[in-house]
Design a protein around this motif. Structure first.
Motif, PDB file in Angstrom:
ATOM      1  N   GLN A 130     -17.370 -34.653   5.484  1.00 60.03           N
ATOM      2  CA  GLN A 130     -18.116 -35.895   5.270  1.00 60.03           C
ATOM      3  C   GLN A 130     -18.934 -35.867   3.975  1.00 60.03           C
ATOM      4  O   GLN A 130     -19.636 -36.826   3.656  1.00 60.03           O
ATOM      5  N   GLY A 131     -18.875 -34.753   3.265  1.00 64.05           N
ATOM      6  CA  GLY A 131     -19.622 -34.656   2.020  1.00 64.05           C
ATOM      7  C   GLY A 131     -21.066 -34.233   2.219  1.00 64.05           C
ATOM      8  O   GLY A 131     -21.868 -34.291   1.291  1.00 64.05           O
ATOM      9  N   GLU A 132     -21.388 -33.755   3.434  1.00 64.31           N
ATOM     10  CA  GLU A 132     -22.762 -33.306   3.687  1.00 64.31           C
ATOM     11  C   GLU A 132     -22.879 -31.813   3.408  1.00 64.31           C
ATOM     12  O   GLU A 132     -21.980 -31.042   3.738  1.00 64.31           O
ATOM     13  N   SER A 133     -24.003 -31.453   2.840  1.00 67.68           N
ATOM     14  CA  SER A 133     -24.271 -30.055   2.529  1.00 67.68           C
ATOM     15  C   SER A 133     -24.204 -29.224   3.816  1.00 67.68           C
ATOM     16  O   SER A 133     -24.775 -29.614   4.830  1.00 67.68           O
ATOM     17  N   VAL A 134     -23.481 -28.107   3.785  1.00 68.79           N
ATOM     18  CA  VAL A 134     -23.394 -27.304   5.002  1.00 68.79           C
ATOM     19  C   VAL A 134     -24.561 -26.317   5.059  1.00 68.79           C
ATOM     20  O   VAL A 134     -25.010 -25.828   4.027  1.00 68.79           O
ATOM     21  N   PRO A 135     -25.051 -26.033   6.245  1.00 65.43           N
ATOM     22  CA  PRO A 135     -26.172 -25.096   6.363  1.00 65.43           C
ATOM     23  C   PRO A 135     -25.736 -23.673   6.006  1.00 65.43           C
ATOM     24  O   PRO A 135     -24.535 -23.385   5.987  1.00 65.43           O
ATOM     25  N   PRO A 136     -26.705 -22.788   5.720  1.00 61.88           N
ATOM     26  CA  PRO A 136     -26.389 -21.406   5.343  1.00 61.88           C
ATOM     27  C   PRO A 136     -25.410 -20.764   6.330  1.00 61.88           C
ATOM     28  O   PRO A 136     -25.516 -20.999   7.531  1.00 61.88           O
ATOM     29  N   GLY A 137     -24.474 -20.007   5.801  1.00 64.09           N
ATOM     30  CA  GLY A 137     -23.500 -19.341   6.646  1.00 64.09           C
ATOM     31  C   GLY A 137     -22.244 -20.160   6.831  1.00 64.09           C
ATOM     32  O   GLY A 137     -21.220 -19.649   7.247  1.00 64.09           O
ATOM     33  N   GLY A 138     -22.300 -21.440   6.483  1.00 66.69           N
ATOM     34  CA  GLY A 138     -21.160 -22.318   6.710  1.00 66.69           C
ATOM     35  C   GLY A 138     -20.219 -22.368   5.528  1.00 66.69           C
ATOM     36  O   GLY A 138     -20.551 -21.959   4.421  1.00 66.69           O
ATOM     37  N   GLY A 139     -19.025 -22.882   5.806  1.00 68.38           N
ATOM     38  CA  GLY A 139     -18.015 -23.003   4.756  1.00 68.38           C
ATOM     39  C   GLY A 139     -17.604 -24.442   4.562  1.00 68.38           C
ATOM     40  O   GLY A 139     -17.817 -25.292   5.428  1.00 68.38           O
ATOM     41  N   GLY A 140     -17.007 -24.720   3.429  1.00 64.71           N
ATOM     42  CA  GLY A 140     -16.547 -26.077   3.156  1.00 64.71           C
ATOM     43  C   GLY A 140     -15.988 -26.189   1.754  1.00 64.71           C
ATOM     44  O   GLY A 140     -15.408 -25.230   1.230  1.00 64.71           O
ATOM     45  N   TYR A 141     -16.193 -27.348   1.138  1.00 65.46           N
ATOM     46  CA  TYR A 141     -15.675 -27.610  -0.199  1.00 65.46           C
ATOM     47  C   TYR A 141     -16.734 -27.306  -1.248  1.00 65.46           C
ATOM     48  O   TYR A 141     -17.879 -27.751  -1.123  1.00 65.46           O
ATOM     49  N   ALA A 142     -16.335 -26.606  -2.307  1.00 63.34           N
ATOM     50  CA  ALA A 142     -17.262 -26.388  -3.423  1.00 63.34           C
ATOM     51  C   ALA A 142     -17.308 -27.650  -4.274  1.00 63.34           C
ATOM     52  O   ALA A 142     -16.264 -28.198  -4.635  1.00 63.34           O
ATOM     53  N   VAL A 143     -18.515 -28.114  -4.577  1.00 66.37           N
ATOM     54  CA  VAL A 143     -18.676 -29.292  -5.441  1.00 66.37           C
ATOM     55  C   VAL A 143     -19.776 -29.017  -6.475  1.00 66.37           C
ATOM     56  O   VAL A 143     -20.615 -28.128  -6.287  1.00 66.37           O
ATOM     57  N   LEU A 144     -19.737 -29.787  -7.550  1.00 66.89           N
ATOM     58  CA  LEU A 144     -20.813 -29.749  -8.534  1.00 66.89           C
ATOM     59  C   LEU A 144     -21.474 -31.122  -8.478  1.00 66.89           C
ATOM     60  O   LEU A 144     -20.789 -32.144  -8.398  1.00 66.89           O
ATOM     61  N   THR A 145     -22.786 -31.126  -8.486  1.00 68.00           N
ATOM     62  CA  THR A 145     -23.463 -32.363  -8.109  1.00 68.00           C
ATOM     63  C   THR A 145     -24.158 -33.085  -9.264  1.00 68.00           C
ATOM     64  O   THR A 145     -24.831 -34.078  -9.045  1.00 68.00           O
ATOM     65  N   ARG A 146     -24.013 -32.580 -10.468  1.00 64.15           N
ATOM     66  CA  ARG A 146     -24.472 -33.373 -11.609  1.00 64.15           C
ATOM     67  C   ARG A 146     -23.668 -32.958 -12.846  1.00 64.15           C
ATOM     68  O   ARG A 146     -23.066 -31.884 -12.859  1.00 64.15           O
ATOM     69  N   PRO A 147     -23.650 -33.815 -13.856  1.00 64.20           N
ATOM     70  CA  PRO A 147     -22.847 -33.489 -15.036  1.00 64.20           C
ATOM     71  C   PRO A 147     -23.386 -32.264 -15.769  1.00 64.20           C
ATOM     72  O   PRO A 147     -24.573 -31.937 -15.644  1.00 64.20           O
ATOM     73  N   TRP A 148     -22.512 -31.598 -16.501  1.00 59.44           N
ATOM     74  CA  TRP A 148     -22.892 -30.427 -17.287  1.00 59.44           C
ATOM     75  C   TRP A 148     -22.198 -30.544 -18.643  1.00 59.44           C
ATOM     76  O   TRP A 148     -21.159 -31.200 -18.753  1.00 59.44           O
ATOM     77  N   PRO A 149     -22.766 -29.937 -19.690  1.00 61.35           N
ATOM     78  CA  PRO A 149     -22.271 -30.228 -21.046  1.00 61.35           C
ATOM     79  C   PRO A 149     -20.800 -29.888 -21.276  1.00 61.35           C
ATOM     80  O   PRO A 149     -20.109 -30.626 -21.973  1.00 61.35           O
ATOM     81  N   SER A 150     -20.301 -28.790 -20.685  1.00 62.36           N
ATOM     82  CA  SER A 150     -18.923 -28.375 -20.996  1.00 62.36           C
ATOM     83  C   SER A 150     -17.916 -28.961 -20.017  1.00 62.36           C
ATOM     84  O   SER A 150     -16.785 -28.505 -19.958  1.00 62.36           O
ATOM     85  N   MET A 151     -18.310 -29.977 -19.259  1.00 61.40           N
ATOM     86  CA  MET A 151     -17.371 -30.549 -18.294  1.00 61.40           C
ATOM     87  C   MET A 151     -16.203 -31.236 -18.993  1.00 61.40           C
ATOM     88  O   MET A 151     -16.325 -31.701 -20.122  1.00 61.40           O
ATOM     89  N   LEU A 152     -15.068 -31.276 -18.315  1.00 60.28           N
ATOM     90  CA  LEU A 152     -13.929 -32.022 -18.855  1.00 60.28           C
ATOM     91  C   LEU A 152     -14.338 -33.465 -19.075  1.00 60.28           C
ATOM     92  O   LEU A 152     -15.140 -34.020 -18.322  1.00 60.28           O
TER      93      LEU A 152
END
Ligand code: WTA
Length: 652
Positions: free
Chosen positions: A452-474
């Motif tokens: 659902q796109g919600e942050s998982v609590p410590p110990g949990g697994g899911g999808y890695a995402v980046l949540t804001r732009p960064w200078p070297s991004m595509l």
């Protein structure tokens, strides 16, 4: 989520390695840097960008029109000036930029002044050939100094380079060159690999039959065997630079002008031309190279990747040169002439920082500790890993047998798309754990989220995402804005989807678990299952094919192909080899399936969809879940038996 089982398999790693105090006390990254970056991440990145040389300083930091970013958008600079001229002007011209070692044992040391002169000569030659700002130039070369020279010369005159890994086949060259309409192709006669000649120019000749946009092919002489030169199209590198001046006016580039394209596999058969621009990219690679490797004046740095992949772009060419580093370039394989070649090189040049891939480390483990033990590796002070998840056992072996227990190991997570390292330890600050890339770097915001796109609590697994732009991004995918949105920005609102499964522990450390899409990672090479399937299906005897990755102790994943044949054809070991060779020819040798299992029928749902998850389970010998949706369940039993005997054969 496709590999939830793996993601749930929480690792119970308890070993901890705090930074060595000597390193910590003098490290480039000071405690407080994370907090500083969090207070104002734009200001933080702007301060790093200002360490570059701008011909027109920027006044704007970030313009974010999701998913399109402009960083330092009104500034102007040139990448080659930042990589070269700046250091020469500062009196560092005599400093070694690259120690080059060819596979046969030939050696060159190239200073910053020499590199600048070569880049200028080649840049002038390119201009004389009519190549201009805004053009794309394909580069298909072995690991020789002419490769970074060609890249930097393109950057100097404002042409974007598109480097195509030297292991790719003519068909792969065609796709990439045509997609971005390259006007020139830079190559070499041949290259050396494990004592054999790689026929680069021949491959280009085959490719250029189908690349109408290529007007010129420039050939560097590496091996010296005769090659065909087509008059009016093909020219020798040494001829075109012969009377070329060693001064070449750099084209001032807008920060957002295209620096390069690099093609990477996605979930369809068509590779994506990832776009990187100038100002933000250089900021990202320079900052990360300085902090993650804790680069110092007297370091000898070696990234043992190939420049044909993003690791080489960012951490052999742009990052190290912008930092004025002294680096190694090695042309060949680690086992030529013997399995201690890398350690011999470390000893010869007193390498202090080594950056390599888990698949290489596992190979060294297999060869045995006697090879590194033969050499004096006391110059090493820091070790890095990149390209795939590193298993704790390989991490520990690297630390013990290469680092001799003294050197921090930095596991660095990033992608072609991110341009620079995103998640990694800072060696003077971060306590490392075998198998974890630890924490997002200062300025980077990441998360692990559920379906659902919600942050998982410590110990949990899911999808890695980046949540804001960064200078070297595509900055997008060449010619396909929609695919850019779809692939990276559509699954979760306002989050960049990396495509990796990940778990986060109670301390916030990231543990990457591999791809969650149809991309395999074989020895750190991203290969799309669809690409391999399409190649198989093009073979006249193949009716249908399904491809998946199978966990492999050495290469991370191995390619597993399930193939059903046309009509009366029968699946023999000879045909399996023929298919491997066919895929190798279509895509490049490194994409050949390790396992080929023939089947009358692929398992399908009643609606006719190939059940890929089931095939993955079969390939990896897992017990199968629910198969009730299968159209024909007898297929599965037969496949399981065949797959088991394939695996047994492999282990034997
Ligand atoms: C994987 C290479 C775990 C990941 C720089 C990513 C990693 C893909 C790591 C990008 C790491 C890279 N730990 N996985 N330290 N580094 N990967 O584009 O799956 O060739 O998405 O860039 O490699 O591969 P690419």
């Amino acid at each position: 989520m496709k590999s939830s089982a793996t993601i749930e398999a929480l690792s119970e790693e308890t070993r901890r390695f705090p930074p060595p105090p000597e390193l910590a006390s003098g490290a480039n990254a000071r405690p407080g840097i994370y907090e500083e970056a969090e207070r104002d991440y734009e200001a933080f990145w702007a301060s790093w960008a200002r360490k570059l040389e701008w011909s027109k300083p920027f006044t704007k930091t970030l313009e974010w029109n999701e998913p399109f970013a402009k960083w330092f958008g009104d500034g102007e600079l040139n990448a080659s000036v930042n990589a070269l001229d700046r250091h020469v002007r500062a009196g560092q011209g005599a400093r070694v930029a690259y120690y080059y070692e060819g596979e046969p044992g030939d050696r060159r040391s190239i200073s910053y002044a020499q590199l600048l002169a070569e880049v200028c000569r080649f840049g002038n030659a390119l201009r004389k050939l009519g190549i201009k700002k805004g053009d794309r130039v394909a580069i298909y070369m072995p690991m020789i100094p002419e490769l970074p020279i060609a890249m930097l010369a393109c950057a100097r005159i404002g042409a974007a380079h598109s480097v195509i890994f030297g292991g790719f086949s003519p068909d792969s060259i065609v796709d990439r060159v045509n997609d971005s309409q390259c006007v020139a192709l830079v190559t070499a006669d041949q290259g050396w690999r494990r004592g054999k000649k790689v026929l680069l120019k021949n491959n280009c000749d085959a490719a250029m039959k189908a690349t109408p946009s290529v007007r010129t092919c420039i050939v560097a002489r590496r091996v010296g065997d005769p090659v065909q030169m087509q008059a009016g199209r093909d020219v020798w590198w040494h001829d075109i630079v012969a009377d070329s001046p060693i001064q070449c006016e750099p084209d001032p580039m807008n920060a957002e002008d295209l620096l390069y394209l690099l093609y990477t596999s996605g979930t369809t058969a068509k590779p994506k031309g990832i776009q990187h621009t100038t100002g933000g990219y250089l900021t990202g690679v320079t900052m990360t190279h300085k902090l993650v490797f804790d680069l110092k004046e007297d370091d000898v740095y070696w990234c043992a990747a190939d420049i044909g992949w993003v690791t080489g772009h960012s951490y052999i060419v742009y990052g190290p040169l912008c930092n004025g580093a002294t680096s190694i370039i090695y042309e060949g394989t680690p086992d030529f002439p013997d399995k201690d070649r890398l350690w011999e090189i470390v000893e010869r040049y007193k390498v202090s920082i080594l950056y390599t891939a888990p698949t290489a480390i596992r190979t060294f483990m297999k060869w045995g500790a006697q090879y590194p033990a033969k050499h004096d590796l006391s110059s090493l002070r820091l070790l890095g890993s990149v390209g795939e998840p590193i298993n704790p056992e390989a991490w520990m072996w690297y630390r013990e047998h290469i680092g001799r227990g003294r050197c921090p190991v930095v596991d660095t997570w990033w992608q072609t798309e991110t341009g620079a390292i995103m998640i990694a330890p800072l060696p003077g600050i971060t306590t490392t754990l075998p198998g974890s890339a630890t924490l997002p770097l200062p300025g980077i915001a990441a998360d692990v989220v559920n379906e659902q796109g919600e942050s998982v609590p410590p110990g949990g697994g899911g999808y890695a995402v980046l949540t804001r732009p960064w200078p070297s991004m595509l900055r997008g995918i060449w010619g396909d804005e929609e695919r850019y949105r779809q692939t990276y920005w559509s699954k979760f609102a306002h989050k960049y989807l990396a495509g990796d499964g990940c778990r986060r522990d109670a301390e916030g450390n990231y543990w990457f678990m591999g791809r969650i899409d149809d991309v395999m990672n074989v020895s750190g090479h991203r290969i799309s299952t669809t690409e391999v399937e399409s190649a198989l299906i093009e073979h006249p005897k193949v009716a249908e094919a399904a491809v998946c990755g199978k966990l492999d102790g050495m290469t991370g994943q191995a390619i597993y192909a399930f193939v059903s044949l046309r009509g009366a054809e029968s699946g023999t070991p000879g045909l399996a080899d023929e298919l491997r060779a066919h895929v190798g020819e279509k895509l490049g040798k490194f994409t050949q399936p390790k396992f080929v299992t023939f089947t009358q029928e692929l398992p399908k749902t009643r609606s006719g969809k190939i059940m890929r998850r089931l095939l993955r389970d079969i390939a990896e010998g897992r017990t199968l879940g629910d198969t009730t949706t299968l159209a024909d369940s007898t297929v599965v039993k037969e496949l399981q038996e065949r797959a088991a005997s394939e695996s047994a054969r492999d282990e034997a």
